[in-house]
Design a protein around this motif. Structure first.
Motif: not given
Length: 403
Positions: A358-382
């Motif tokens: 989960g931590l690795i996925a968050g770190g990688l996805l935030v590099g794509v989405l550019g927003s920590p807030a969006t990253t947290v919410s997208v992973i929560a929806l998943a």
């Protein structure tokens, strides 16, 4: 109607007091040591990457240690496993405190220290049902969970001040002392019990692993509980993104610290409420719903909440995440005593693995989405997509009465 068990009653049990005190002071020492290691490595390398990798080494070896070494808690007397693990860790952490120790040696020793954590944790979890029974056991697990969370909060809060005062080397020496104290307290305070598993005959590691996996897989209740517990991989993401999220909402280190403290604080509150105000049979039925509740508030990070609202969402998530106590106690009760160490090692290492993922996925996805807030919410929806069937599975197999 409140629980019949009270914290005063379980702390009246001498063995529980010994286990609890050993755990508390050891956790404090571990958190100080984590700060000390980060400071020491940063001072030696002047790099932000190496302290992060060193910090990861305080968790990752459990992925191997849990499955391979957790079974020692079944093959040998559990008090002896805990005491020996503490002695080994005390000696090794003392090595880490040696001034000028080469970084490759430091990393290697740190890995072995964490490997020794696996049999200790499995033995501690497996011996608790022998020390406490009924709802006293559930409340005992609640106390250990609260102790763990409060210890982490206090240890991180005090760690910086302690290391600034005495230096990283002495901070590591202090952690070594806490392991020694734990060994003495457990040796004197916990009753000797014979090994629960086949200590007398050789059993291959592969056979023990397959036996533990079969124990979990053949019981639908155990499978459902493991699935619910592993949802923690989605819930941990805000912890890894606390610093960049604080920057995103215009805050600094202080904001990040409050965000990091919010979720553990919620867990402490949730464990207390569930343990004291909710009947055992109701807690069992609520496990699935609370697992969903731990993820749902994180989806609201899509709106980039300010600090008070973000902290509130994390506290709410933490309160629901307290279901992990009921899940773990129910899991340990369902597993035969002779297999508790190995089964716990497998389930526990998987829990650590999904949190790391989960931590690795968050770190990688935030590099794509550019927003920590969006990253947290997208992973929560998943996470909700995974949590819904896991919750339904538990609803179909949940015991109607406490075990």
């Amino acid at each position: 109607m409140t629980s019949t068990a009270t914290f005063r009653q379980i702390l009246a049990v001498g063995e529980l007091r010994a286990i609890w005190f050993a755990e508390l002071q050891s956790i404090l020492g571990d958190q100080v040591a984590r700060v000390a290691l980060s400071v020491l490595v940063f001072q030696r390398t002047n790099s932000a990457t190496w302290p992060a990798l060193t910090y990861a080494l305080t968790y990752l070896p459990d992925l191997i240690g849990g499955p391979l070494l957790g079974g020692l808690a079944d093959r040998f007397p559990r008090r002896a496993v805990m005491v020996c693990s503490d002695v080994v860790r005390a000696l090794l952490v003392a090595v880490l405190a040696i001034p000028g120790i080469p970084l490759p040696v430091l990393a290697a020793v740190l890995v072995v220290v964490q490997l020794a954590n696996a049999p200790f944790t499995a033995a501690q979890a497996a011996v608790l049902p022998s020390v406490l029974s009924g709802d006293h056991y559930v409340l005992g697990q609640s106390l250990m969970k609260i102790t763990n969370q409060v210890g982490q909060l206090a240890g991180f809060a005090l760690g910086g001040a302690v290391i600034a005062t005495i230096g990283p080397g002495r901070g590591l020496a202090l952690d070594a002392v806490t392991f020694g104290i734990s060994a003495v307290v457990l040796r004197l305070g916990v009753r000797a019990r014979p090994a629960s598993g086949p200590a007398g005959r050789a059993t291959s590691t592969l056979r023990r692993l397959s036996s533990g996996a079969r124990t979990i897989w053949r019981d639908r209740r155990l499978r459902a509980l493991v699935g619910l517990a592993w949802l923690a991989g989605f819930v941990i993401v805000p912890e890894g993104l606390a610093v960049p999220y604080a920057a995103e909402i215009g805050g600094g280190a202080g904001t990040a610290g409050l965000l990091l403290a919010a979720h553990p604080a919620g867990i402490v509150l949730g464990v207390f409420v569930l343990g004291r105000l909710v009947r055992p049979e109701v807690r069992l039925r609520m496990v699935g719903i609370l697992a969903l509740g731990a993820i749902v508030p994180l989806a609201a990070f899509w709106f980039r909440p300010s600090l008070p609202y973000a902290a509130g969402l994390l506290v709410l998530s933490g309160m629901c995440a307290a279901y992990q106590v009921t899940a773990s106690t129910t899991f340990m009760r369902l597993v035969p005593d002779t297999e508790r160490g190995q089964a716990f090692g497998l389930a526990g290492s998987g829990l650590i693995a999904v949190q790391g993922i989960g931590l690795i996925a968050g770190g990688l996805l935030v590099g794509v989405l550019g927003s920590p807030a969006t990253t947290v919410s997208v992973i929560a929806l998943a996470g909700l997509v995974v949590a819904v069937p896991a919750t339904r599975a538990w609803r179909h197999v949940a015991p109607l009465h406490p075990l």
